[in-house]
Design an enzyme around this catalytic site. Structure first.
Site, PDB file in Angstrom:
ATOM      1  N   LYS A 122       0.845  -1.189   0.000  1.00  0.00           N
ATOM      2  CA  LYS A 122       0.000   0.000   0.000  1.00  0.00           C
ATOM      3  C   LYS A 122       0.876   1.233   0.000  1.00  0.00           C
ATOM      4  O   LYS A 122       1.975   1.237   0.573  1.00  0.00           O
ATOM      5  CB  LYS A 122      -0.908   0.014   1.244  1.00  0.00           C
TER       6      LYS A 122
ATOM      7  N   GLU B 153      -6.988  -2.471   2.483  1.00  0.00           N
ATOM      8  CA  GLU B 153      -6.270  -1.260   2.875  1.00  0.00           C
ATOM      9  C   GLU B 153      -6.290  -1.105   4.392  1.00  0.00           C
ATOM     10  O   GLU B 153      -5.283  -0.723   5.011  1.00  0.00           O
ATOM     11  CB  GLU B 153      -6.926  -0.051   2.208  1.00  0.00           C
TER      12      GLU B 153
ATOM     13  N   GLU C 245     -12.610  10.700  -3.844  1.00  0.00           N
ATOM     14  CA  GLU C 245     -12.448  10.531  -2.400  1.00  0.00           C
ATOM     15  C   GLU C 245     -11.603  11.651  -1.806  1.00  0.00           C
ATOM     16  O   GLU C 245     -11.929  12.202  -0.747  1.00  0.00           O
ATOM     17  CB  GLU C 245     -11.801   9.173  -2.097  1.00  0.00           C
TER      18      GLU C 245
END
Length: 459
Positions: free
Chosen positions: A214, A307, A442
Site C-alpha cells: 500500500k 487497505e 475521495e
C-alpha cells in the site's frame, strides 16, 4: 499569578543553572477558540476535542525544543526530562494532563521543508507555553511557566508580562463566527487531475506487481479569498461541524496550520495506551438510505478492507514488543463524519515498561494510513510521485505532560492559512485495485472537511 509564582521564583533565584518554575491555578471555564483568537497575535496554539470538553490553549513560549533529524522524537523527549529534573512546580491539585506540558508537532518527514507554504514549521517543535489554559472534565486550569536563569530576564519582569497577558485574555470578548458564505477562487491544484490519476495508476501497478502492499498519495489545493481569512471563524465552524474530531491550530508568524482530524495516533495515561487503525473510506450521502448503503459497501469492499487490514497489522507488530496486553477487535466498525465515513478499529494496550508518549509516537509514525507499507519503499515512491512538500500535513500533533503522558493525533483534514490564501491537503490509500477517478473523488470529499469551513469552491 504573582501570588502563585512569587514563592517559587524565590526558591529558583540564585541557582547556577536555568530552572523551570511553573504554577497552576484553577480558573473559570472559558472558550478555547475565543482565547486562541485573542492570543494569536502574541503566539498561540490550540488543541481541542469538542465532544469531550478537553482543550489546551498555549500562549507565548517559556521554552521549546526544535529538531530536524531522524532522532527528533527521542532528542526532544530527553531535553524535556532534563528540564523537569530541577524544576520547581506547584500544580495546586490539578489533574494529570494539565500543569506544565509541551504542545506542538512534527513534520511528516524528518528533514526541513523548503516550501514557502511551510516557512517556519520545523521538522519537530514542542513548546512549553508561557501561559497554558487547560480544560478537562474536572475543571479548567491556568498554568504559568518561566525559566529563571542567572543572567536572564528578571523574574519580576516575566511575572508582570504574564499577569498583563492574562488580564487581557480575561477581559476581552470574541463573537461567534457566522457561516462560511464566501466563494473561493482555486489558484492551484498540485497535481492536477490528470497527473494525480497517473500517479494512482502507477502506484496501484506497483502494488499489483508485489513491490509493496500500500502507498498513500496526497495532493494539495490552494485557494484565494477576497480578504484575509478569519482563522477564529474557521475554528469556530470546525468546532461545530466536527465535534468528534480533534481541532487544532499552530501558528508560525503569519501562517497558521489548522484542521480537524478524525485520527488519533496514540494516547498514553500511565501505562495504558490507546490508538486506532483508520483506513478505508467512502463518501457520505444526504439520504439516510443511500448513506447506509455506502457504509455497507465500505464494510463489504475487499479493496477497502485490504487497505484497512494493512494498518491493523502494522499497529499489532509495532506495539506487541512493548505491551503485555493488546486488544484488537477482529472486525472494523464504520465511523461517520460530516463528509466522509471510515473503517475504524480501536486498539488498546498496557505497556510492559515505563515509556513516554513520544516513544510510542516514534514507533508508530508514519502508519500505513498516511505512508504505506513496506514503510521505506512506500515513502520512496511517494516522494517520487508527489510534487509538493507535506510539511506538518499527516504528521504527529499533540502534547506531553511532566509524567510522560499525552496524546498525539495525525494532522489530517488540514491546511495552512496565510492572509487571504489557504493551501489544503488530502490523501488516499492506494492498493492494487484502486480506481484513479474514484480516488480523485475521495480526496475531493476529504478536502471539503476543512474547505467547507473556509467557503465555497470546486475541489
Amino acid at each position: 499569578l504573582a501570588a502563585a509564582l512569587g514563592p517559587l521564583v524565590a526558591r529558583a533565584t540564585g541557582k547556577d543553572e536555568p530552572t523551570l518554575v511553573s504554577a497552576t491555578v484553577p480558573v473559570s471555564a472559558g472558550d478555547p477558540v475565543a482565547q486562541h483568537g485573542l492570543a494569536r497575535p502574541r503566539g498561540a496554539s490550540l488543541w481541542m476535542q469538542p465532544d469531550t470538553g478537553v482543550a489546551h490553549v498555549g500562549i507565548g513560549e517559556a521554552w521549546s525544543a526544535r529538531q530536524s533529524h531522524a532522532a527528533r522524537f527521542g532528542v526532544i523527549s530527553v531535553a524535556w526530562r532534563m528540564l523537569l529534573e530541577g524544576a520547581i512546580v506547584e500544580t495546586g491539585g490539578a489533574p494529570r494532563g494539565t500543569g506544565p506540558l509541551l504542545l506542538g508537532g512534527f513534520g511528516f518527514d524528518d528533514e526541513p521543508v523548503e516550501s514557502e507554504v511551510w516557512a517556519g514549521f520545523e521538522a519537530g517543535c514542542m513548546t512549553l507555553p508561557a501561559l497554558l489554559l487547560s480544560a478537562t472534565r474536572e475543571g479548567s486550569w491556568l498554568t504559568a511557566s518561566m525559566v529563571v536563569a542567572p543572567a536572564g530576564v528578571p523574574p519580576g519582569t516575566m511575572i508582570q508580562s504574564l499577569d498583563q497577558t492574562w488580564a487581557y485574555l480575561s477581559d476581552a470578548q470574541v463573537l461567534p463566527a457566522g457561516p462560511a458564505r464566501r466563494s473561493l477562487a482555486v489558484r492551484d491544484r498540485t497535481p492536477d487531475a490528470t497527473a494525480w490519476q497517473g500517479s494512482v495508476a502507477r502506484l496501484a501497478g506497483a502494488v499489483g506487481r508485489g513491490r509493496l502492499d500500500k502507498a498513500v498519495l496526497s495532493r494539495s489545493i490552494t485557494l484565494e479569498a477576497d480578504a484575509d481569512i478569519d482563522v477564529t471563524g474557521v475554528l469556530r465552524r470546525l468546532e461545530a461541524s466536527a465535534p468528534e474530531s480533534t481541532v487544532f491550530a499552530f501558528s508560525r508568524g503569519s501562517r497558521t496550520f489548522v484542521g480537524a482530524t478524525p485520527e488519533r495516533l496514540v494516547s498514553l495515561r500511565g501505562r495504558e495506551l490507546r490508538t486506532m487503525a483508520m483506513a478505508g473510506s467512502a463518501r457520505r450521502a444526504d439520504d439516510a438510505g443511500a448513506d447506509d448503503a455506502l457504509a455497507e459497501g465500505l464494510l463489504a469492499s475487499d479493496k477497502e478492507r485490504e487497505e484497512h487490514e494493512v494498518v491493523v497489522e502494522m499497529l499489532r507488530a509495532a506495539l506487541a514488543p512493548v505491551t503485555q496486553e493488546l486488544s484488537v477487535p477482529r472486525v472494523p466498525e464504520v465511523v461517520r463524519f460530516r463528509h466522509v465515513q471510515h473503517l475504524v478499529t480501536p486498539v488498546s494496550g498496557r505497556l510492559v515498561d515505563d515509556a513516554d508518549v513520544l516513544t510510542l509516537v516514534e514507533r508508530l509514525h508514519p502508519t500505513p494510513a498516511v505512508g504505506g507499507t513496506p514503510r521505506e519503499l512506500a515513502l520512496e515512491l511517494i516522494a517520487e510521485e508527489e510534487p509538493h512538500e507535506r510539511g506538518w500535513y499527516a504528521g504527529p500533533l499533540g502534547w506531553i505532560d511532566r509524567h510522560g503522558d499525552g496524546e498525539f493525533v495525525v494532522g489530517l483534514r488540514s491546511g495552512v492559512i496565510r492572509g487571504a490564501t489557504a493551501t489544503l491537503f488530502a490523501g488516499c490509500g492506494i492498493v492494487a485495485d484502486s480506481d484513479p477517478e474514484r480516488e480523485w473523488d475521495e480526496s475531493s470529499a476529504k478536502l471539503q472537511a476543512l474547505g467547507s469551513a473556509l467557503g465555497r469552491f470546486e475541489p
